[in-house]
Design an enzyme around this catalytic site. Sequence first.
Site, PDB file in Angstrom:
ATOM      1  N   SER A   1       0.855  -1.187   0.000  1.00  0.00           N
ATOM      2  CA  SER A   1       0.000   0.000   0.000  1.00  0.00           C
ATOM      3  C   SER A   1       0.887   1.231   0.000  1.00  0.00           C
ATOM      4  O   SER A   1       2.105   1.134   0.165  1.00  0.00           O
ATOM      5  CB  SER A   1      -0.910  -0.001   1.230  1.00  0.00           C
ATOM      6  OG  SER A   1      -1.695   1.175   1.286  1.00  0.00           O
ATOM      7  N   ARG A   2       0.281   2.378  -0.177  1.00  0.00           N
ATOM      8  CA  ARG A   2       1.052   3.625  -0.095  1.00  0.00           C
ATOM      9  C   ARG A   2       1.401   3.968   1.350  1.00  0.00           C
ATOM     10  O   ARG A   2       2.277   4.786   1.605  1.00  0.00           O
ATOM     11  CB  ARG A   2       0.272   4.768  -0.740  1.00  0.00           C
ATOM     12  CG  ARG A   2       0.116   4.620  -2.255  1.00  0.00           C
ATOM     13  CD  ARG A   2      -0.470   5.889  -2.854  1.00  0.00           C
ATOM     14  NE  ARG A   2      -0.717   5.763  -4.278  1.00  0.00           N
ATOM     15  CZ  ARG A   2       0.194   5.898  -5.229  1.00  0.00           C
ATOM     16  NH1 ARG A   2       1.447   6.139  -4.883  1.00  0.00           N
ATOM     17  NH2 ARG A   2      -0.117   5.787  -6.498  1.00  0.00           N
TER      18      ARG A   2
ATOM     19  N   TYR B   1       5.278   0.379  -2.817  1.00  0.00           N
ATOM     20  CA  TYR B   1       5.087  -0.593  -3.901  1.00  0.00           C
ATOM     21  C   TYR B   1       6.414  -1.088  -4.463  1.00  0.00           C
ATOM     22  O   TYR B   1       6.605  -2.276  -4.711  1.00  0.00           O
ATOM     23  CB  TYR B   1       4.259   0.019  -5.027  1.00  0.00           C
ATOM     24  CG  TYR B   1       2.825   0.349  -4.663  1.00  0.00           C
ATOM     25  CD1 TYR B   1       2.108  -0.429  -3.760  1.00  0.00           C
ATOM     26  CD2 TYR B   1       2.171   1.443  -5.250  1.00  0.00           C
ATOM     27  CE1 TYR B   1       0.795  -0.130  -3.429  1.00  0.00           C
ATOM     28  CE2 TYR B   1       0.849   1.741  -4.939  1.00  0.00           C
ATOM     29  CZ  TYR B   1       0.177   0.966  -4.032  1.00  0.00           C
ATOM     30  OH  TYR B   1      -1.122   1.249  -3.711  1.00  0.00           O
TER      31      TYR B   1
ATOM     32  N   HIS C   1      -2.240   1.447 -13.842  1.00  0.00           N
ATOM     33  CA  HIS C   1      -1.946   0.047 -14.164  1.00  0.00           C
ATOM     34  C   HIS C   1      -0.655  -0.123 -14.953  1.00  0.00           C
ATOM     35  O   HIS C   1       0.153  -0.998 -14.658  1.00  0.00           O
ATOM     36  CB  HIS C   1      -3.111  -0.575 -14.947  1.00  0.00           C
ATOM     37  CG  HIS C   1      -4.297  -0.875 -14.098  1.00  0.00           C
ATOM     38  ND1 HIS C   1      -5.488  -1.344 -14.602  1.00  0.00           N
ATOM     39  CD2 HIS C   1      -4.480  -0.776 -12.747  1.00  0.00           C
ATOM     40  CE1 HIS C   1      -6.340  -1.519 -13.608  1.00  0.00           C
ATOM     41  NE2 HIS C   1      -5.769  -1.170 -12.484  1.00  0.00           N
TER      42      HIS C   1
ATOM     43  N   LYS D   1      -9.339  -4.738 -14.515  1.00  0.00           N
ATOM     44  CA  LYS D   1      -9.762  -4.015 -15.723  1.00  0.00           C
ATOM     45  C   LYS D   1      -9.805  -2.516 -15.425  1.00  0.00           C
ATOM     46  O   LYS D   1      -9.926  -2.127 -14.252  1.00  0.00           O
ATOM     47  CB  LYS D   1     -11.121  -4.538 -16.189  1.00  0.00           C
ATOM     48  CG  LYS D   1     -12.250  -4.415 -15.134  1.00  0.00           C
ATOM     49  CD  LYS D   1     -12.878  -3.045 -15.150  1.00  0.00           C
ATOM     50  CE  LYS D   1     -13.762  -2.822 -13.951  1.00  0.00           C
ATOM     51  NZ  LYS D   1     -14.178  -1.416 -13.836  1.00  0.00           N
TER      52      LYS D   1
ATOM     53  N   ARG E   1     -13.917  10.230  -8.693  1.00  0.00           N
ATOM     54  CA  ARG E   1     -12.896   9.610  -9.540  1.00  0.00           C
ATOM     55  C   ARG E   1     -13.478   9.130 -10.870  1.00  0.00           C
ATOM     56  O   ARG E   1     -12.764   9.061 -11.868  1.00  0.00           O
ATOM     57  CB  ARG E   1     -12.226   8.450  -8.819  1.00  0.00           C
ATOM     58  CG  ARG E   1     -13.077   7.202  -8.650  1.00  0.00           C
ATOM     59  CD  ARG E   1     -12.250   6.036  -8.114  1.00  0.00           C
ATOM     60  NE  ARG E   1     -13.031   4.814  -7.941  1.00  0.00           N
ATOM     61  CZ  ARG E   1     -13.237   3.937  -8.909  1.00  0.00           C
ATOM     62  NH1 ARG E   1     -12.748   4.150 -10.125  1.00  0.00           N
ATOM     63  NH2 ARG E   1     -13.948   2.839  -8.691  1.00  0.00           N
TER      64      ARG E   1
ATOM     65  N   ASP F   1     -14.360   2.323 -17.594  1.00  0.00           N
ATOM     66  CA  ASP F   1     -14.869   1.790 -16.337  1.00  0.00           C
ATOM     67  C   ASP F   1     -15.883   0.668 -16.578  1.00  0.00           C
ATOM     68  O   ASP F   1     -15.647  -0.484 -16.241  1.00  0.00           O
ATOM     69  CB  ASP F   1     -15.492   2.900 -15.488  1.00  0.00           C
ATOM     70  CG  ASP F   1     -15.777   2.432 -14.074  1.00  0.00           C
ATOM     71  OD1 ASP F   1     -16.932   2.012 -13.820  1.00  0.00           O
ATOM     72  OD2 ASP F   1     -14.879   2.449 -13.228  1.00  0.00           O
TER      73      ASP F   1
END
Length: 322
Positions: free
Chosen positions: A34-35, A56, A77, A95, A163, A176
Amino acid sequence: MMKLNWAILGPGTIAAEFAEAVNEMNGIIYAVGSRTLEKAEQFAKKYHVEKAYGDYEEMLQDEKIDVVYISTPHSNHYEYIIQSLENNKHVLCEKAITVNSKQLDEIVRLAEEKQLIVAEAMTIYHMPLFKQLREVVQSGKIGTLKMVTVSFGSCKENDASNRFFNKDLAGGALLDIGTYALSFTRFFLTSQPHEIITTVKEFETGVDEQSGIVLKNGDNEMAVITLTMRAKMPKLGVVAGDLGYITVENFPRAQKATITYLDGSQEKIEAGDTAKALHYEIEDMEKYIQNKSSKETLDLSLDVMDIMTEVRNKWGIVYPFE
């Protein structure tokens, strides 16, 4: 199930569902990144993950990781897939697998160079129902394939800061929900469409709010796709031939379909379990790694990304980071 060491990059909602699926299949979630280390540690504790990383890049350098599941927003991605491959990890990515064809083409070249597997976590490619339905279509049971129609509408809140409408995050309906509709379409078409007609209504942020897409391929098969992010429409897919048609409701994770023949008679088909959608993705990914090829679904991902890239080119919608 192969005993691979999975790593999860981006511990959000879908990642939690994925972790549950791996655990239910007695798989190994070796690491989560995670960040923030705190979020990674919370996720690791809840889902029995051995290693938690707050960075990461640091996680991807861990040599014990075999395969990375990426569940960040699709705007990231490409960079995370490339980093994973450069660190010799196989990749299963949510996706839409990338934002455009150029990104995906580069990923495929690098994966081939390093002899690694990349696949898209697109439920349609992995659900048992769809594999069975394609056999039905190819058998000629509904005659010669003529038309595919798909609708998908999701009524998101009218909020420019969301978002889903953020151009910096590659927002909009196409990448999306449209990726599901186009994946359904391409899964059944005999060949890649070469003719694309489309129109779009933009949201105030400059992303696609709703659109219509018409496709035609060299086999004279056509498809019509309707998408919207500000109205509810059924997730409905129809595959029509000259002897009958298949209807799939709530198609992204469907387990049931209906064949309707010209005389009005119907046949029900049921395969798989909606609740195990991610199980099937995991099973297929491990099969790809074992067989050293994900060609059967990666080729579909490449075709769908080509369509989406061409559609956006026709709209003139470009993301700031492209």
